[in-house]
Scaffold this motif. Structure first.
Motif, PDB file in Angstrom:
ATOM      1  N   ARG A  32     -73.619 -32.143  53.849  1.00 38.04           N
ATOM      2  CA  ARG A  32     -73.815 -31.055  54.813  1.00 38.04           C
ATOM      3  C   ARG A  32     -73.187 -31.416  56.154  1.00 38.04           C
ATOM      4  NH1 ARG A  32     -74.944 -33.789  58.276  1.00 38.04           N
ATOM      5  NH2 ARG A  32     -76.898 -34.698  58.994  1.00 38.04           N
ATOM      6  N   HIS A  39     -81.197 -32.887  66.349  1.00 34.14           N
ATOM      7  CA  HIS A  39     -82.461 -33.556  66.684  1.00 34.14           C
ATOM      8  C   HIS A  39     -83.540 -32.523  67.032  1.00 34.14           C
ATOM      9  CE1 HIS A  39     -81.301 -37.783  66.415  1.00 34.14           C
ATOM     10  NE2 HIS A  39     -80.102 -37.354  66.740  1.00 34.14           N
ATOM     11  N   ASP A  41     -84.896 -30.594  64.171  1.00 36.29           N
ATOM     12  CA  ASP A  41     -85.722 -30.302  62.974  1.00 36.29           C
ATOM     13  C   ASP A  41     -87.111 -30.926  63.070  1.00 36.29           C
ATOM     14  OD1 ASP A  41     -84.661 -32.866  62.519  1.00 36.29           O
ATOM     15  OD2 ASP A  41     -84.094 -32.483  60.428  1.00 36.29           O
ATOM     16  N   TYR A  42     -87.175 -32.199  63.499  1.00 35.92           N
ATOM     17  CA  TYR A  42     -88.492 -32.837  63.586  1.00 35.92           C
ATOM     18  C   TYR A  42     -89.258 -32.397  64.846  1.00 35.92           C
ATOM     19  CZ  TYR A  42     -85.697 -36.127  66.356  1.00 35.92           C
ATOM     20  OH  TYR A  42     -84.834 -36.681  67.276  1.00 35.92           O
ATOM     21  N   CYS A 172     -86.667 -39.148  58.520  1.00 35.68           N
ATOM     22  CA  CYS A 172     -85.793 -38.013  58.834  1.00 35.68           C
ATOM     23  C   CYS A 172     -86.579 -36.703  58.809  1.00 35.68           C
ATOM     24  CB  CYS A 172     -84.664 -37.942  57.804  1.00 35.68           C
ATOM     25  SG  CYS A 172     -85.272 -37.581  56.165  1.00 35.68           S
ATOM     26  N   GLY A 344     -74.997 -34.487  63.153  1.00 37.85           N
ATOM     27  CA  GLY A 344     -75.884 -35.446  62.490  1.00 37.85           C
ATOM     28  C   GLY A 344     -76.645 -36.277  63.506  1.00 37.85           C
TER      29      GLY A 344
HETATM   30  C1  GLA Z   1     -80.369 -36.870  60.543  1.00 37.27           C
HETATM   31  C2  GLA Z   1     -81.721 -36.498  59.937  1.00 37.27           C
HETATM   32  C3  GLA Z   1     -81.999 -35.018  60.123  1.00 37.27           C
HETATM   33  C4  GLA Z   1     -81.829 -34.600  61.585  1.00 37.27           C
HETATM   34  C5  GLA Z   1     -80.509 -35.110  62.141  1.00 37.27           C
HETATM   35  C6  GLA Z   1     -80.370 -34.886  63.622  1.00 37.27           C
HETATM   36  O1  GLA Z   1     -79.342 -36.246  59.843  1.00 37.27           O
HETATM   37  O2  GLA Z   1     -81.733 -36.819  58.559  1.00 37.27           O
HETATM   38  O3  GLA Z   1     -83.301 -34.731  59.667  1.00 37.27           O
HETATM   39  O4  GLA Z   1     -82.904 -35.019  62.368  1.00 37.27           O
HETATM   40  O5  GLA Z   1     -80.335 -36.501  61.902  1.00 37.27           O
HETATM   41  O6  GLA Z   1     -80.275 -33.531  63.902  1.00 37.27           O
END
Ligand code: GLA
Length: 394
Positions: A32, A39, A41-42, A172, A344
């Protein structure tokens, strides 16, 4: 996947495990790229990733005993386990990714027999394009399909995330697994991470293309820095919840609007924490604005949002690095580029740029040369197409 490649892999599978090719099932899961919403999603906010056409393939055949054989075209190590011996072991190296998922699925409901597996991937390892999430989602999908269990793509994403969090030990969020499970050709996935509501939005970029640039910079310290950022965000929520009036029920940082946050940011006191939280709140708003712009066909402004996202990750969230910054800065100087950003987790990995098709060659040449001159590293570039989520190929 190309037919020729599938045939080659089947040949290899038969060499490894015997029998003939007729009863080999083939599955594919993409990598993906995140277009914007980093940063987040969490923090319970919106992200906007897309599945790629590069990814991981799995060739799979049932056995009559309870043995699991795992091999990969990318690694020399082959691993043999039984369904009753699926504990994490450092020596099992790459195979811990499928093992974690198999172990969770087996706990949920005993898997009826063992199987032979051969993986093949063309996502560069450690590039931040989610090769591990791709293997996990792929394994979960294949086993559910083979066991005739219900295939719920959101549940698959959650299970793959659980394997990564608990079995591998990386905390993650859900974005990568979700994009890989729910991706759709030529669409990006607008995902609200607090309740997993999502929308597949057509990525109509006309004569513009997404170009991914791999810095080939090793992501040292990435895991500890990632967990540290998560911790800072969780601490910020806790302080706001207990000390800012009216926020007693605050659950996620991304629940705050920009205006709300400006009113309460002083409560955090710590300047670093304030910057982290500001990134989250503003980036979340940027995602929604970007999707709106994309829907209106306003790619120029969409590109600007990408660049603003990078600046925020660099200055407020501090997860960029010199290599990513050099690549993004150089990209933005090439004609025909509407926006560029890291994608990422950061600290190395990849950038993504929106580049006019007439300038792609020039882009790769100029950014490649300057990047190499300034960092001593060799960047790699892929003109990326948006592909489908995990599926059975044959
Ligand atoms: C990594 C994590 C994702 C997300 C990104 C940052 O890819 O696996 O869950 O937090 O970093 O957006």
């Amino acid at each position: 996947m190309e037919v020729k490649l599938i045939e080659q892999l089947k040949g290899r599978f038969v060499e490894l495990y015997g029998g003939n090719a007729a009863d080999i099932a083939v599955y594919h899961a993409p990598g993906r790229v995140n277009l914007i919403g980093e940063h987040i999603d969490y923090n319970g906010g919106y992200v906007f990733p897309a599945a790629l056409t590069i990814g991981t393939a799995l060739l799979f055949r049932r056995r009559t005993d309870d043995v699991l054989n795992m091999a990969s075209e990318g690694f020399a190590l082959t691993v043999q386990k039984s369904l009753s011996d699926l504990n994490y072991q450092a020596a099992d190296d790459w195979s811990n990714f499928p093992k974690g998922v198999i172990s969770l699925l087996n706990d949920e409901q005993a898997i009826s027999s063992g199987f032979d597996m051969l993986f093949y991937g063309n996502i560069p390892n450690g590039s931040g394009l989610s090769s591990s999430a791709s293997i996990e989602v792929l394994t979960a999908y294949a086993i559910l399909d083979q066991e005739n269990r219900e295939i719920d793509r959101t549940q698959i994403a959650l299970l793959a995330q659980q394997a990564e969090n608990e079995y591998i030990g990386v905390k993650c969020g859900i974005m990568d697994q979700f994009a890989i499970a729910q991706g759709k050709k030529d669409h990006a996935v607008l995902l609200r991470c607090n309740d997993l509501n999502y929308d597949q939005v057509p990525f109509e970029s006309g004569s513009y293309q997404l170009v991914i640039g791999n810095t080939n910079k090793r992501r040292e310290l990435a895991h500890s820095a990632y967990n540290e950022r998560r911790g800072q965000c969780e601490a910020a929520v806790e302080i706001l919840r207990t000390e800012a009036s009216g926020l007693e029920n605050l659950k996620w940082l991304a629940d705050l609007s920009e205006a709300q946050y400006s009113e309460v940011s002083h409560v955090l006191e710590d300047e670093v924490m304030q910057r982290r939280a500001r990134h989250v709140v503003e980036e979340n708003a940027r995602v929604l604005r970007s999707v709106e712009l994309l829907r209106q066909g306003n790619l120029e402004e969409f590109g600007k949002m990408m660049t603003l996202s990078h600046e925020s990750l660099r200055d407020l969230y501090e997860v960029s690095c010199r290599e990513l910054d050099v690549m993004v800065d150089t990209a933005l100087q090439v004609p025909g580029v509407l926006g560029a950003r890291m994608t990422g987790a950061g600290f190395g990995g990849c950038t993504v740029s929106l580049v006019h098709e007439d300038h792609v060659e020039e882009f790769i040449r100029i950014v490649g040369d300057t990047y190499n001159r300034e960092t001593g590293l060799t960047g790699e570039f892929y003109v990326s197409k948006i592909g489908d989520g995990v599926r059975r190929v044959e």
